[in-house]
Design a protein around this motif. Structure first.
Motif, mmCIF file in Angstrom:
data_model
loop_
_atom_site.group_PDB
_atom_site.id
_atom_site.type_symbol
_atom_site.label_atom_id
_atom_site.label_comp_id
_atom_site.label_asym_id
_atom_site.label_seq_id
_atom_site.Cartn_x
_atom_site.Cartn_y
_atom_site.Cartn_z
ATOM 1 N N UNK A 365 34.556 51.504 38.004
ATOM 2 C CA UNK A 365 34.359 50.060 37.868
ATOM 3 C C UNK A 365 35.540 49.404 37.159
ATOM 4 N N UNK A 366 36.032 50.070 36.111
ATOM 5 C CA UNK A 366 37.180 49.504 35.379
ATOM 6 C C UNK A 366 38.389 49.363 36.297
ATOM 7 N N UNK A 371 41.848 46.053 39.935
ATOM 8 C CA UNK A 371 42.375 45.697 41.261
ATOM 9 C C UNK A 371 41.963 44.275 41.630
ATOM 10 N N UNK A 372 40.705 43.932 41.292
ATOM 11 C CA UNK A 372 40.237 42.574 41.605
ATOM 12 C C UNK A 372 41.073 41.533 40.859
ATOM 13 N N UNK A 373 41.427 41.861 39.614
ATOM 14 C CA UNK A 373 42.270 40.957 38.844
ATOM 15 C C UNK A 373 43.632 40.737 39.503
ATOM 16 N N UNK A 374 44.094 41.729 40.268
ATOM 17 C CA UNK A 374 45.397 41.609 40.935
ATOM 18 C C UNK A 374 45.305 40.815 42.238
ATOM 19 N N UNK A 383 39.190 48.422 49.005
ATOM 20 C CA UNK A 383 40.153 49.136 49.868
ATOM 21 C C UNK A 383 41.218 49.815 49.011
ATOM 22 N N UNK A 384 41.734 49.091 48.015
ATOM 23 C CA UNK A 384 42.765 49.675 47.144
ATOM 24 C C UNK A 384 42.194 50.854 46.353
ATOM 25 N N UNK A 385 40.949 50.719 45.900
ATOM 26 C CA UNK A 385 40.310 51.822 45.172
ATOM 27 C C UNK A 385 40.149 53.039 46.086
#
Length: 567
Positions: A365-366, A371-374, A383-385
């Protein structure tokens, strides 16, 4: 091969079990909920979505409720009232709340969370606390005991006065106080103060007691959560898994103890706790009381007709004649956001329940939040995760794919062994093991990456299921809520197609039954994933695409290396 067969059958058994749970979820709702609904609806002339008094009055606390630490017995508390009070409800608006406070007793009887919609595409904010014919869920606080105005000796609950009927946290201000004032017959002025802060779901509840009488005043502060047994309105059952609905109590000895409705019915809690908290949990949201960490509070539960009452009582506060004092606690009414809960009280962040694999879910989650912040899109973040997780298991997957590619290369020889020793299973097995050893093939290598990644898959499922940040989070096009199933089943179908392509890269099992099961697996998993959250299906689809690319490259490479090799 036998082990692979066992794994396949185990997978099918799990899928079948979860589908049965899903069916039960859809068609066998617990009867107790319906009974409670009927009880609530039969209570007076209540109508849906209209503000009504609870059974005993939102400001009262029933005849036999919490005991004070001094007496250990039943506290004297005010009885219900039908008093007709003009401008009874005071509205409070902050940047995160729309609240209604009942001047009778001064309790919060309705709270709308402005940053969270009632449902997807709804223009109405989510009502966490409400008091309607369909649902009773509100927050109480008061002063009981010997001289408390909420005690039964007062005959009637206090009717507070306020400077206005509407309070708004204005732009440029970070704090808002709502003062409710009541003066007892003996001349004790009591100010009940609600303290609100900008961008905060914490609510300070303070009693300022100014004893202008001729004798000492004594009372006990109490805070309560009152709720019926209605179903969770924010519930999102997925494949039979439901979010926990019930009370949680935290003490230094047992930092996270759950009590569901049945537990609350069977026995009452009466326990002295210092530096603890209690809360009522539902999917994504929480209502909690956090008493002063230095004060030994008496945590208690009881029933008020069909309602569950959960709360605490402080030891008696004594105010000498002519003196003043202050007593209170902090309430939290809002979303389960880890950072906010962690800052409020020890272990309160554990109400974001990531399951028994929390040690994997929390880092996931962290990273996902980072990634969401980016990128500012939860779908892209998933997708990035997925790419990151794939990179972590890259070498393990490569080992597996090499093993399967080699098995694919020796498939003709396995067929020949079957023709030679098909009637002698022991000899057949010995020859196969000898072939695997000679070609340096690990027959279990294909299962290992799947087994290793399953904890990641389950952990991510809990992250998507429990993270309020992903509630109603859009991705693109038709996917407007990653926490819900794909409404058009496009992602699951794409996932099934990708799984079929991946299966075609694997060697055909020599066992006919096993081969049939393998062919059915993409179809079974497609059906299985139809009801999964779209975010989880997106993760699996992207993972499949990356796996296909990696496996295709390794398979072609192994085939090139073994080209011309004669078996």
């Amino acid at each position: 091969m036998d082990i692979q067969r066992i794994v396949l059958f185990a997978g099918l058994a799990i899928v079948s079990y979860l589908m049965v749970l899903a069916w039960n979820e859809d068609y066998h709702q617990p009867q107790t909920e319906q009974v409670v609904q009927a009880e609530t609806l039969s209570n007076g002339n209540q109508t849906a979505d209209s503000m009504v008094l609870p059974e005993n009055g939102s400001s009262s606390t029933g005849a036999e409720e919490f005991s004070t630490p001094e007496t250990g017995g039943v506290a004297s508390e005010a009885t219900a009232t039908d008093e007709n009070v003009s401008n009874r409800y005071i509205s409070v608006q902050t940047d995160v709340y729309n609240l209604k406070v009942d001047r009778i007793g001064g309790n919060i009887v309705e709270s709308s969370l402005l940053d969270y919609d009632e449902s997807l595409n709804s223009e109405q904010p989510l009502k966490l606390l409400s008091n309607t014919a369909n649902r009773t869920y509100f927050l109480e606080s008061g002063l009981i005991g010997r001289d408390g105005p909420d005690g039964r000796s007062a005959a009637k609950p206090p009717v507070f006065e306020a400077a206005a009927s509407e309070f708004v946290l204005e732009e440029g201000r970070d704090e808002l106080n709502l003062d409710l004032i009541f003066t007892t017959d003996a001349g004790v002025k009591i100010t009940k103060r609600y303290e609100f802060k900008r961008d905060s779901y914490e609510i300070g509840v303070r009693y300022l007691i100014d004893n202008q009488s001729d004798s000492a005043w004594q009372g006990n502060f109490t805070g309560k959560i009152v709720r019926d047994q209605a179903p969770d309105p924010t519930s999102q059952a997925s494949m039979g898994i439901k979010a926990y609905l019930g009370m949680v109590m935290s003490t230094p000895e047992d930092p996270y103890e759950k009590y569901d409705f049945d537990d609350l019915k069977e026995s009452r809690i009466n326990e002295s706790v210092t530096n603890g908290w209690l809360a009522f949990l539902q999917h994504y949201f929480i209502t909690a009381w956090v008493p002063d960490s230095e004060t030994p509070a008496q945590f208690q539960t009881t029933r008020r007709g069909p309602l569950h009452v959960m709360g605490f009582v402080y030891p008696a506060t004594t105010v000498a004649a002519g003196e003043t004092t202050e007593v209170g606690a902090t309430a939290y009414v809002g979303p389960k956001i880890i950072d906010r809960l962690e800052a409020l009280a020890p272990n309160l962040d554990r109400t974001v329940d990531f399951g028994w694999l929390f040690f994997i879910s929390l880092p996931l989650f962290i990273i996902l939040e980072w990634f969401y912040g980016l990128v500012g899109n939860w779908g892209v973040a998933i997708i990035l995760l997925t790419v990151l997780v794939k990179a972590v298991f890259f070498h393990l997957s490569a080992t597996s794919y090499r093993s399967m590619a080699k098995m694919r290369a020796v498939a003709p020889q396995l067929t020949r062994l079957k023709e030679l020793y098909g009637d002698d299973r022991q000899r057949m097995s010995q020859e196969m093991m000898a072939l695997y050893k000679r070609e340096k093939i690990n027959p279990l290598g294909g299962c290992l990456p799947i087994l290793v990644q399953m904890p990641v898959f389950i952990s991510l499922y809990w992250v998507l299921f429990e993270s309020v940040q992903l509630r109603h989070a859009p991705f693109m096009l038709w996917i407007q809520d990653l926490s819900q199933m794909d409404p058009y089943f496009i992602l699951p179908i794409l996932m099934g197609a990708s799984m079929f392509i991946q299966m075609s890269l694997n060697p055909t099992p020599p066992d006919p039954m096993q081969a049939k099961i393998m062919k059915l697996m993409p179809l079974i998993f497609t059906v299985f994933f139809l009801w999964f959250p779209a975010g989880l299906v997106l993760y699996w689809l992207v993972n499949n695409i990356l796996s296909i690319s990696q496996q295709w490259y390794i398979t072609r490479k192994i085939e090139a290396e073994t080209a011309g090799k004669k078996y």
